[in-house]
Design an enzyme around this catalytic site. Structure first.
Site, PDB file in Angstrom:
ATOM      1  N   CYS A 104      86.138  28.884  83.950  1.00 49.65           N
ATOM      2  CA  CYS A 104      87.460  28.779  83.334  1.00 49.65           C
ATOM      3  C   CYS A 104      88.553  28.882  84.399  1.00 49.65           C
ATOM      4  O   CYS A 104      89.523  28.121  84.395  1.00 49.65           O
ATOM      5  CB  CYS A 104      87.623  29.874  82.284  1.00 49.65           C
ATOM      6  SG  CYS A 104      89.258  29.954  81.555  1.00 49.65           S
ATOM      7  N   CYS A 202      86.649  34.131  78.109  1.00 49.06           N
ATOM      8  CA  CYS A 202      87.915  33.595  78.592  1.00 49.06           C
ATOM      9  C   CYS A 202      88.564  32.678  77.564  1.00 49.06           C
ATOM     10  O   CYS A 202      87.971  31.693  77.149  1.00 49.06           O
ATOM     11  CB  CYS A 202      87.648  32.834  79.882  1.00 49.06           C
ATOM     12  SG  CYS A 202      89.103  32.108  80.647  1.00 49.06           S
TER      13      CYS A 202
END
Length: 363
Positions: A104, A202
C-alpha cells in the site's frame, strides 16, 4: 519560477484524520512551506458499520480549517483494488501471509498520491505522518528509523526508492508520539489530539479479519491435525491461519491447560489442513534462515547486517548471500521463531533501513 529567491516550496500532506498527519501539516506550516491537504479514499466500504471514513474526513476538514490550508479529496479505490488488494488475495490463496501495508505504501501513498500531487497540485514535495526520517549521504538518500523506536515505521517503507525519497518529507520522525499529541493539543487540534491510532489493514481498518477475508476467498472446512497427524478438530479454511498463530484455533474440549495454548506449526493448502502443537518452540516454527525474492536496496547492500522478519520484531544479525539477480539467501546468527512466507525481511545497519524483500521460503 521555482528559482526565484523568495520562492516558497509547496507541500501536499496526506491527511488521514489522525493526529500524526495533522501535526505533520502543522509543523510544515510553521516552517513556512505552502501547505495543502489531500484526503484519499482508497476503499469502497460496503458493510455499513466498520468504516471510519466519514469520521476521518470530518476530522481532516476540522484540522485544515484550523490551520487555514486548502483541502483536496481524491479516490484511489480502483488503484488500491488492482495494485494492492488483488495481490494480497492472490498470495493468501497460495497459503502465504502477506502484509498489505508494505505494498500500500509503495503503490498508493508513494506512487499514486505522489504522482497526483506533482502532476495535478503542482507540488514540490509530499509529506506524510510516518514515524521515519531521511537524510542525504554521499549524494543518496537514506531512510532512518524514527527517534521513537516504539512507533518506527521504516519496516513498512523499505521498498521506497531514491526518486520517491527525494520528493517526500517526514516531519514527525524526530518526535516521540507523546510529544506529537502535546503539540496537537497546544495548537488547538483538539479533534485529533487524543484520537486513537488507526489499526487493521491499510485503508480498510480494523475488522474481524477471518470474516472479512471469507467475503473474497472461498474457504472450506478442513482438519486440524496433531503432531502425530491425528485429526483433533476442524477449521474453516487453512489459508486463514498463519504460522505461530495461537488465537482462533477451534479445538474445544481437548485443550490441555497444563501445557498451555496451542500454536499453528504447519499448514497444507492443497490438503486444506493445519497442524498444531502446544510447543511454542516446535522445530517447525524455528528457522535458521530465509530466501528472499525481489530484494530492494535503498542504500548500498551490506552482507553483514541485522534483519526483521515481521514488524516490531527484535532484530537479528545475519549474513546475506546472493543467489542470482535479486534473489538472496539470508542466514540468521540465531534462530528465529514463526517466520512466515509472504511477510517481509527488512535489513538494517543500526538506525539505517537498507531495504528488504518478500520472504519466499524459510529453512
Amino acid at each position: 519560477m521555482k528559482n526565484k529567491k523568495n520562492y516558497v516550496a509547496r507541500v501536499v500532506v496526506g491527511m488521514s484524520g489522525g493526529v500524526d498527519s495533522s501535526v505533520a501539516a502543522l509543523l510544515l506550516k510553521k516552517r513556512n512551506y505552502e501547505v495543502l491537504g489531500l484526503f484519499m479514499k482508497n476503499w469502497e466500504e460496503d458493510d455499513g458499520h466498520s468504516c471510519s471514513y466519514i469520521e476521518d474526513l470530518k476530522d481532516v476538514k476540522s484540522v485544515c480549517e484550523k490551520l487555514k490550508i486548502q483541502l483536496y479529496q481524491v479516490n484511489f479505490s480502483i488503484e488500491y483494488w488492482n495494485k494492492v488488494f488483488k495481490v494480497f488475495l492472490k498470495k493468501y490463496k497460495t497459503g502465504k501471509t502477506p502484509n498489505p501495508d508494505v505494498l500500500c505504501n509503495k503503490e498508493i501513498k508513494f506512487k499514486e498520491f505522489l504522482d497526483f500531487s506533482l502532476e495535478n497540485l503542482n507540488a514540490d514535495y509530499i509529506a506524510t505522518g510516518h514515524y521515519v526520517r531521511k537524510k542525504k549521504r554521499n549524494e543518496k538518500y537514506i531512510l532512518l528509523k524514527a527517534k521513537d523506536e516504539r512507533k518506527d515505521q521504516s519496516y513498512f517503507l523499505h521498498l521506497l526508492d531514491q526518486s520517491q525519497l527525494e520528493k517526500v518529507i517526514f516531519p514527525i520522525g524526530e518526535f516521540k508520539k507523546s510529544e506529537i499529541r502535546k503539540i496537537a493539543e497546544k495548537n488547538g487540534l483538539l479533534s485529533v489530539s487524543k484520537k486513537k491510532d488507526s489499526t487493521g489493514i491499510c485503508f480498510i481498518g480494523k475488522k474481524r479479519f477471518e470474516n472479512f477475508l471469507q467475503k473474497y476467498i472461498s474457504c472450506k472446512n478442513g482438519d486440524i491435525l496433531s503432531v502425530h497427524k491425528e485429526i483433533i478438530g476442524q477449521h474453516p479454511g487453512s489459508i486463514l491461519y498463519t504460522l505461530g498463530q495461537r488465537k482462533g484455533i477451534r479445538i474445544g474440549g481437548i485443550k490441555n491447560e497444563k501445557h498451555g495454548p496451542w500454536y499453528v506449526i504447519d499448514k497444507n493448502v492443497k490438503q486444506n489442513t493445519i497442524m498444531i502443537s502446544q510447543n511454542k518452540f516446535h522445530p517447525s516454527l524455528v528457522s535458521k534462515g530465509i530466501i528472499i525474492n525481489n530484494v530492494h536496496w535503498i542504500s548500498e547492500p551490506k552482507y553483514r547486517c541485522s534483519v526483521q522478519t515481521r514488524y516490531h520484531q527484535k532484530e537479528t544479525y545475519c549474513s546475506i548471500r546472493k543467489i542470482c539477480l535479486n534473489r538472496i539467501s539470508v542466514r540468521f546468527d540465531h534462530p528465529i521463531l514463526s517466520v512466515t512466507p509472504g511477510q517481509y525481511g527488512v535489513f538494517y545497519d543500526r538506525e539505517v533501513c537498507l531495504g528488504g524483500g518478500e520472504i519466499d521460503l524459510k529453512f
